[in-house]
Design an enzyme around this catalytic site. Sequence first.
Site, PDB file in Angstrom:
ATOM      1  N   CYS A   1      -6.699 -13.606  -0.303  1.00 46.21           N
ATOM      2  CA  CYS A   1      -7.515 -13.105  -1.418  1.00 46.21           C
ATOM      3  C   CYS A   1      -7.707 -14.176  -2.501  1.00 46.21           C
ATOM      4  O   CYS A   1      -8.610 -14.057  -3.336  1.00 46.21           O
ATOM      5  CB  CYS A   1      -6.865 -11.861  -2.026  1.00 46.21           C
ATOM      6  SG  CYS A   1      -6.479 -10.628  -0.783  1.00 46.21           S
TER       7      CYS A   1
ATOM      8  N   ILE B   1       3.634  -0.340  21.254  1.00 44.48           N
ATOM      9  CA  ILE B   1       2.770  -1.292  20.531  1.00 44.48           C
ATOM     10  C   ILE B   1       2.152  -0.600  19.312  1.00 44.48           C
ATOM     11  O   ILE B   1       1.554   0.481  19.431  1.00 44.48           O
ATOM     12  CB  ILE B   1       1.648  -1.842  21.444  1.00 44.48           C
ATOM     13  CG1 ILE B   1       2.254  -2.471  22.708  1.00 44.48           C
ATOM     14  CG2 ILE B   1       0.800  -2.854  20.695  1.00 44.48           C
ATOM     15  CD1 ILE B   1       1.230  -3.038  23.685  1.00 44.48           C
TER      16      ILE B   1
ATOM     17  N   ALA C   1      -0.263  -1.180  15.655  1.00 47.49           N
ATOM     18  CA  ALA C   1      -1.307  -2.069  15.115  1.00 47.49           C
ATOM     19  C   ALA C   1      -1.586  -1.692  13.668  1.00 47.49           C
ATOM     20  O   ALA C   1      -1.535  -0.506  13.307  1.00 47.49           O
ATOM     21  CB  ALA C   1      -2.582  -1.961  15.953  1.00 47.49           C
TER      22      ALA C   1
ATOM     23  N   ASP D   1      -6.657  -5.015   9.143  1.00 44.85           N
ATOM     24  CA  ASP D   1      -8.121  -5.040   9.322  1.00 44.85           C
ATOM     25  C   ASP D   1      -8.552  -4.698  10.745  1.00 44.85           C
ATOM     26  O   ASP D   1      -9.716  -4.369  10.973  1.00 44.85           O
ATOM     27  CB  ASP D   1      -8.660  -6.447   9.012  1.00 44.85           C
ATOM     28  CG  ASP D   1      -8.593  -6.791   7.544  1.00 44.85           C
ATOM     29  OD1 ASP D   1      -8.094  -5.962   6.763  1.00 44.85           O
ATOM     30  OD2 ASP D   1      -9.019  -7.903   7.177  1.00 44.85           O
TER      31      ASP D   1
ATOM     32  N   LYS E   1      -9.205  10.446 -26.426  1.00 50.84           N
ATOM     33  CA  LYS E   1      -9.769  11.024 -25.203  1.00 50.84           C
ATOM     34  C   LYS E   1     -10.147   9.843 -24.312  1.00 50.84           C
ATOM     35  O   LYS E   1     -11.166   9.181 -24.531  1.00 50.84           O
ATOM     36  CB  LYS E   1     -11.009  11.847 -25.564  1.00 50.84           C
ATOM     37  CG  LYS E   1     -11.561  12.631 -24.397  1.00 50.84           C
ATOM     38  CD  LYS E   1     -12.947  13.120 -24.730  1.00 50.84           C
ATOM     39  CE  LYS E   1     -13.058  14.603 -24.497  1.00 50.84           C
ATOM     40  NZ  LYS E   1     -14.393  15.090 -24.873  1.00 50.84           N
TER      41      LYS E   1
END
Length: 557
Positions: free
Chosen positions: A43, A282, A284, A287, A437
């Site tokens: 990122c 398995i 996962a 992405d 508020k």
Amino acid sequence: MKKIVIVGGVAGGASCAARLRRLDENAEITILERGANVSFANCGLPYHIGGIIEERDKLLLHTPSSLWNRFRIKALVNTTAMSIDRHKKSVTVRQIDANGMEKVHDLEYDFLILSPGANPIVLNIPGKNLPGVFSLRSLEDMDGIKDFIQAQSVKSAVVVGAGFIGIEVAENLVHRGIKTHIVEKTEQLMPLLDPEIAAYLHVKMQDHGINLHCGLGATAIEQTHSGLKVTLDNGSQLEGQLVIMAVGVLPEVDLARRADLALGALGGIKTDSQMRTSDPFIFAVGDAVEVRDLVSSLQAKIALAGPANRQGRLVADVISGRNVQYRGALGSNILKAFDLSIAGVGLSEKQAKRLKIPHLVAHVVSNSHATYYPGAEQLLIKGVFSPEGNLLGAQAVGKAGIDKRIDVLATAIFAKLNVEDLQYLDLAYAPPYSSAKDPVNHLATLASGVISGDHPVVSIQDLKQELEHGTNLLLDVRNLNEYQRGTIAGAVLIPVNELRDRLHEIPKDKPIIVFCQVGMRGYIATRILLQNGYKVKNLMGGYSLYNTVTQASSRKV
Ligand code: FAD
């Protein structure tokens, strides 16, 4: 002693490995990472290109040796998982050593975790492989882009695709003094957003000299004597020495597919609520997988770091015998574009329409903190609610306080709070931070008025249609100065303070749309008119939202 092999050593893989070690001192944990680095901050890549993150090393959160020293995790870099033998429970691995020598061997596992991420989509157009055309996923990509900018003294660039990465890269190129074009196939930047929210981004990017080409696709890239030329599908051509392709990502599922693991309808790896694939040994994450969208309950692909991290941690818990479930994702996201922040969570209005989910929207223009305390910045929050008042999604844009509002709203969706709850949500307040508020309370109050009928509204999207009917009276209730600086064509001015005394000027047989600058005086005017027997709606977001949307569309290329 459990043997655990993890494919992919960045967001999902590294967090899974570290959590596994914290839960099990005896497990043998091996990370296989195709690239030269593990656990790096993908990122942060755009910000090193722009020079905001100056030191490259700051992007390296761990190295193989730091993972070994702290966690006794074996991280094999330059090592690709080639295939999985599910019967033997082993992975065939190709490792390139420091001398460039290749070694192929098998690694056995008790549990295998796949966190291979997603690949940038490369448009299949002529010139896609020319020098100077890049995608951005890895540190190597980032180094390539930086080196190219330096070596070629790049002064101009074309970014193809205006999602998160495209926008972040464009901003960072501008930081480096590079004249930048953005080409985007849909009509707006950040197609995920509703158009009136994206309008703020359009204006901001253009204010920083970025040329936007929306509604146009790139069809070819050619080498010229001075750099590259990108042809668009309307025949126009853009010059740039550098081209960044950022048109989205696709889950990396080759390994899973070859191992006959089930894939979902969207092309991601199918998992259950414990991130287990169709093979019980398995898992996962990240992405590469499909997850449940918490609001729509439909399957979704959400390529963001937060879900990958949390899923990685959850898998470690499951393997260690804890009974935890992944509840799904909201897709909470935030983007910086110069001094603007834009964030979203849950369903947009566009999505709700596409999925035919009954909904209503509320737009609130408010301030990041009390306006009498210096530094308050205007912000816009949009909420998408069910007709019963459940929050389905939100988007927010402004210069300050965006992250906190969207995070409160994400929490509200996760906790299934409704407008009633949100109106009374007790949020922290002192003048430098908020208002008594908070804009979140304010949004809920507005939505509640819309639902109860106390506050009939029209959204900026519906305004055009309403005006086209030609039966409405458009009433500007701001003061004369504001009116003279700009109003909506055809509007009649009656400032809100004069309204009670001038009711006789307003015909009773016409529906009325009132507006003010941000919606507050319009609300007061709406209440006055309603109680005097008029049919009236208030324009949410007022003239300020109208003006931004108009500016953005008038400047569209
Ligand atoms: P990744 O972190 O991509 O890790 C997958 C790793 O697996 C890769 O290093 C790959 O080399 C390796 N691999 C793949 N196949 C194999 C194989 N067969 N053998 C061995 N290794 C393999 N998200 C946000 O939430 N906020 C942001 O601001 C944000 N900014 C981003 C900016 C950029 C430039 C990029 C590229 C992404 C950004 N993201 C952001 C997305 C986020 O980084 C990803 O969602 C997250 O990293 C996904 O984690 P993952 O573990 O699934 O995959």
